[in-house]
Design an enzyme around this catalytic site. Structure first.
Site, short mmCIF file in Angstrom:
data_model
loop_
_atom_site.label_atom_id
_atom_site.label_comp_id
_atom_site.label_asym_id
_atom_site.label_seq_id
_atom_site.Cartn_x
_atom_site.Cartn_y
_atom_site.Cartn_z
N ASP A 59 0.87 -1.18 0.00
CA ASP A 59 0.00 0.00 0.00
C ASP A 59 0.90 1.23 0.00
N LEU A 81 0.95 5.06 -10.29
CA LEU A 81 -0.41 5.27 -10.82
C LEU A 81 -1.47 5.11 -9.74
N ALA A 82 -1.10 4.60 -8.58
CA ALA A 82 -2.09 4.33 -7.53
C ALA A 82 -2.70 5.64 -7.04
N ALA A 83 -4.01 5.63 -6.85
CA ALA A 83 -4.68 6.83 -6.34
C ALA A 83 -6.11 6.52 -5.95
N GLN A 84 -6.68 7.37 -5.12
CA GLN A 84 -8.14 7.49 -5.02
C GLN A 84 -8.45 8.44 -6.17
N SER A 85 -8.87 7.90 -7.29
CA SER A 85 -8.88 8.68 -8.54
C SER A 85 -10.24 9.24 -8.92
N THR A 126 -2.39 15.38 -13.07
CA THR A 126 -3.70 15.43 -13.72
C THR A 126 -4.15 16.83 -14.12
N GLU A 128 -6.95 17.89 -13.57
CA GLU A 128 -7.80 18.42 -12.48
C GLU A 128 -7.08 19.50 -11.69
N TYR A 150 -9.59 16.17 -4.67
CA TYR A 150 -8.71 15.32 -5.49
C TYR A 150 -7.64 16.18 -6.18
N LYS A 154 -3.55 16.06 -5.58
CA LYS A 154 -2.62 15.75 -6.68
C LYS A 154 -1.61 16.88 -6.88
P1 NAP Z 1 -7.84 3.82 -11.34
O1 NAP Z 1 -8.47 2.96 -12.38
O2 NAP Z 1 -8.66 4.35 -10.23
O3 NAP Z 1 -6.59 2.99 -10.74
C1 NAP Z 1 -5.93 3.37 -9.55
C2 NAP Z 1 -5.53 2.11 -8.80
O4 NAP Z 1 -4.84 2.48 -7.59
C3 NAP Z 1 -6.72 1.25 -8.37
O5 NAP Z 1 -6.48 -0.09 -8.78
C4 NAP Z 1 -6.72 1.38 -6.86
O6 NAP Z 1 -7.24 0.26 -6.19
C5 NAP Z 1 -5.25 1.57 -6.57
N1 NAP Z 1 -5.01 2.16 -5.23
C6 NAP Z 1 -5.81 3.03 -4.57
N2 NAP Z 1 -5.29 3.33 -3.37
C7 NAP Z 1 -4.13 2.62 -3.26
C8 NAP Z 1 -3.16 2.50 -2.25
N3 NAP Z 1 -3.27 3.16 -1.08
N4 NAP Z 1 -2.10 1.70 -2.46
C9 NAP Z 1 -1.98 1.01 -3.60
N5 NAP Z 1 -2.88 1.07 -4.61
C10 NAP Z 1 -3.95 1.87 -4.45
O7 NAP Z 1 -7.13 5.08 -12.04
P2 NAP Z 1 -6.57 5.20 -13.53
O8 NAP Z 1 -7.63 5.78 -14.38
O9 NAP Z 1 -5.88 3.95 -13.91
O10 NAP Z 1 -5.51 6.37 -13.33
C11 NAP Z 1 -4.16 6.07 -12.97
C12 NAP Z 1 -3.56 7.29 -12.29
O11 NAP Z 1 -3.60 8.41 -13.18
C13 NAP Z 1 -4.28 7.75 -11.03
O12 NAP Z 1 -3.30 8.24 -10.15
C14 NAP Z 1 -5.17 8.88 -11.49
O13 NAP Z 1 -5.43 9.77 -10.44
C15 NAP Z 1 -4.30 9.49 -12.57
N6 NAP Z 1 -4.98 10.15 -13.66
C16 NAP Z 1 -5.97 9.50 -14.35
C17 NAP Z 1 -6.58 10.11 -15.43
C18 NAP Z 1 -7.67 9.42 -16.21
O14 NAP Z 1 -8.37 10.12 -16.96
N7 NAP Z 1 -7.79 8.11 -16.12
C19 NAP Z 1 -6.17 11.40 -15.81
C20 NAP Z 1 -5.15 12.03 -15.09
C21 NAP Z 1 -4.54 11.39 -14.03
P3 NAP Z 1 -8.79 0.31 -5.70
O15 NAP Z 1 -9.60 0.66 -6.93
O16 NAP Z 1 -9.02 -1.05 -5.21
O17 NAP Z 1 -8.86 1.38 -4.66
N1 GDD Z 2 -18.64 10.43 -12.96
C1 GDD Z 2 -19.69 11.12 -13.42
N2 GDD Z 2 -20.93 10.57 -13.30
N3 GDD Z 2 -19.46 12.32 -13.97
C2 GDD Z 2 -20.53 12.99 -14.45
C3 GDD Z 2 -21.83 12.48 -14.38
C4 GDD Z 2 -22.04 11.22 -13.77
O1 GDD Z 2 -23.17 10.71 -13.66
N4 GDD Z 2 -22.67 13.39 -14.95
C5 GDD Z 2 -21.92 14.40 -15.35
N5 GDD Z 2 -20.62 14.18 -15.06
C6 GDD Z 2 -19.51 15.11 -15.31
C7 GDD Z 2 -18.66 15.40 -14.06
O2 GDD Z 2 -19.33 16.33 -13.23
C8 GDD Z 2 -17.40 15.94 -14.74
O3 GDD Z 2 -17.56 17.30 -15.05
C9 GDD Z 2 -17.32 15.15 -16.05
O4 GDD Z 2 -18.61 14.54 -16.23
C10 GDD Z 2 -16.26 14.05 -16.05
O5 GDD Z 2 -16.41 13.28 -14.87
P1 GDD Z 2 -15.55 11.94 -14.65
O6 GDD Z 2 -15.72 11.01 -15.79
O7 GDD Z 2 -15.89 11.45 -13.28
O8 GDD Z 2 -14.04 12.45 -14.76
P2 GDD Z 2 -13.30 13.69 -14.07
O9 GDD Z 2 -12.97 14.66 -15.17
O10 GDD Z 2 -14.02 14.20 -12.91
O11 GDD Z 2 -11.97 13.01 -13.54
C11 GDD Z 2 -11.22 12.09 -14.35
O12 GDD Z 2 -10.28 12.80 -15.12
C12 GDD Z 2 -9.26 13.47 -14.35
C13 GDD Z 2 -8.36 14.21 -15.37
O13 GDD Z 2 -8.94 15.42 -15.72
C14 GDD Z 2 -10.57 11.07 -13.41
O14 GDD Z 2 -10.00 10.04 -14.16
C15 GDD Z 2 -9.46 11.72 -12.59
O15 GDD Z 2 -8.76 10.71 -11.86
C16 GDD Z 2 -8.50 12.43 -13.55
O16 GDD Z 2 -7.44 13.03 -12.85
#
Ligand code: NAP
Ligand code: GDD
Length: 322
Positions: A59, A81-85, A126, A128, A150, A154
């Site tokens: 962890d 890459l781990a996060a509460q994302s 990110t 964000e 979040y 970050k």
């Molecule tokens: P994800 O699907 O939520 O994967 C994150 C993983 O980290 C999950 O498997 C989670 O496990 C694990 N984790 C959470 N807390 C942990 C801890 N304390 N120790 C070890 N592992 C832990 O996110 P992703 O979309 O792959 O994104 C990867 C990274 O890029 C994240 O840091 C996210 O914030 C960042 N990011 C994502 C995006 C995007 O659009 N996808 C954009 C910008 C940045 P559990 O699910 O079991 O908690």
């Molecule tokens: N999740 C979700 N569910 N989002 C919704 C919904 C819904 O029912 N309806 C509207 N939205 C809007 C959210 O308010 C937000 O403005 C947009 O859709 C995208 O939401 P998410 O898909 O939850 O992504 P995010 O932009 O908040 O965050 C993701 O992207 C970030 C990078 O900009 C995540 O992957 C983050 O971990 C990442 O950093």
């Protein structure tokens, strides 16, 4: 000798895509998973690599766990890459989000400094972090002004990564990634919630999709393309911070329209409603990244367009549910 990579968040969305890329490049890949009563390897299985990655239980919030792993592996490359994302959960879980997203990376950076200073480090930063700081396109020089716990958490990790680079000469880089999606995106995120919902409507399992703020606009790319930029950052002579984005913006309406179109369903508006339950205390209205630096210095190019991404997700969700 094979290069060794240590990837945290291995079972999330990006972890499996990155691990697949590294395996194709002949790395030995170690992946960190939290302890679960019932571990879920579905995303690794989806890409067919669950047996090729060496899984380690640990962890990132546990500094002893990080010290032990990094001291023993001394990996060439570490991808955090781990996060509460999930942004939406970060208001109710603000302390947990901070512990994982801010202190987790700090633990890893301290471990690298103490036990493996030649490891190259990637921090999953990110878009964000920008919040609503400008209404146009965001690049590496745009002011950060996060709107969610979040984003704030970050931002701490972003600056600590810069600080360890400047203070201790670590090869530590930030990827400022804009939204990226795939068929293994978590179902709580809006694109996958939509493609899963459309697939259910198509198959007669549900009759509507309920969302929150329908006005949000994002720059959505494909996770499989974006992980390549992570790897490229760690192949550079010098560490740095890079925006990774498509440079194109779309609305939630665009996601809905294209998803319903690929399922062959007309009049999408009649299947969609909005519920304040899914709205956030503070909304981030508009993001659109400028990936010029990544394209010029890393030679990175995205391969998948928006229509192709949504099509891939809808088709996969329909196939899964069938
Ligand atoms: P994800 O699907 O939520 O994967 C994150 C993983 O980290 C999950 O498997 C989670 O496990 C694990 N984790 C959470 N807390 C942990 C801890 N304390 N120790 C070890 N592992 C832990 O996110 P992703 O979309 O792959 O994104 C990867 C990274 O890029 C994240 O840091 C996210 O914030 C960042 N990011 C994502 C995006 C995007 O659009 N996808 C954009 C910008 C940045 P559990 O699910 O079991 O908690
Ligand atoms: N999740 C979700 N569910 N989002 C919704 C919904 C819904 O029912 N309806 C509207 N939205 C809007 C959210 O308010 C937000 O403005 C947009 O859709 C995208 O939401 P998410 O898909 O939850 O992504 P995010 O932009 O908040 O965050 C993701 O992207 C970030 C990078 O900009 C995540 O992957 C983050 O971990 C990442 O950093």
């Amino acid at each position: 000798m094979k290069k060794v990579a240590f990837v945290t968040g291995i079972a999330g969305q990006d972890g499996p895509y990155l691990a697949k890329l590294l395996l194709e490049k002949d790395y030995k890949v170690y992946g960190l998973m939290k302890r679960y009563s019932n571990p879920n390897l579905t995303n690794l299985e989806f890409l067919g690599i669950e047996k090729d990655v060496e899984l380690i239980t640990g962890d990132i919030t546990d500094d002893g766990s990080m010290n032990h792993i990094i001291k023993n592996l001394k990996p060439n490359e570490i991808y955090n890459l781990a996060a509460q994302s999930f942004v939406g959960a970060s208001w109710d879980l603000n302390k947990l989000t901070t512990e994982v997203n801010s202190l987790g990376p700090l633990n890893i950076l301290n471990s690298i400094k103490m036990h493996s200073p030649s490891s190259k480090y990637y921090q999953a930063s990110t878009s964000e972090m920008y919040g609503n700081s400008n209404g146009g396109r965001q690049d590496e020089s745009t002011t950060f002004k996060p709107r969610s716990p979040y984003g704030v958490s970050k931002l701490y990790a972003y600056w600590m990564t810069v600080n360890f680079r400047e203070s201790y000469s670590l090869h530590a880089s930030n990827g400022i990634l804009f939204n990226h999606e795939s068929p293994i995106r978590g179902k709580e995120f809006v694109t996958r919630k939509i493609t899963d919902g459309v697939a259910r409507i198509k198959l007669g399992l549900e009759d509507k999709i309920t969302l929150g703020n329908l006005d949000a606009k994002r720059d959505w790319g494909f996770a499989g393309d974006f992980v390549e930029a992570m790897w490229l950052m760690l192949q550079q002579e010098e560490p740095g911070d890079y925006v990774v984005a498509t440079g194109e913006q779309h609305s939630i309406g665009d996601v809905l329209r294209i998803a319903f179109k690929h399922a062959g369903i007309e009049n999408w508006e009649s299947y969609v409603s909005s519920d304040p339950r899914f709205k956030r205390p503070a909304e981030l209205h508009s993001l659109c990244g400028d990936p010029t630096k990544a394209e010029k210095i890393l030679g990175w190019q995205r391969k998948t367009d928006f229509d192709g991404l949504i099509k891939l997700m809808v088709e996969e969700d329909i196939a899964r549910l069938k």
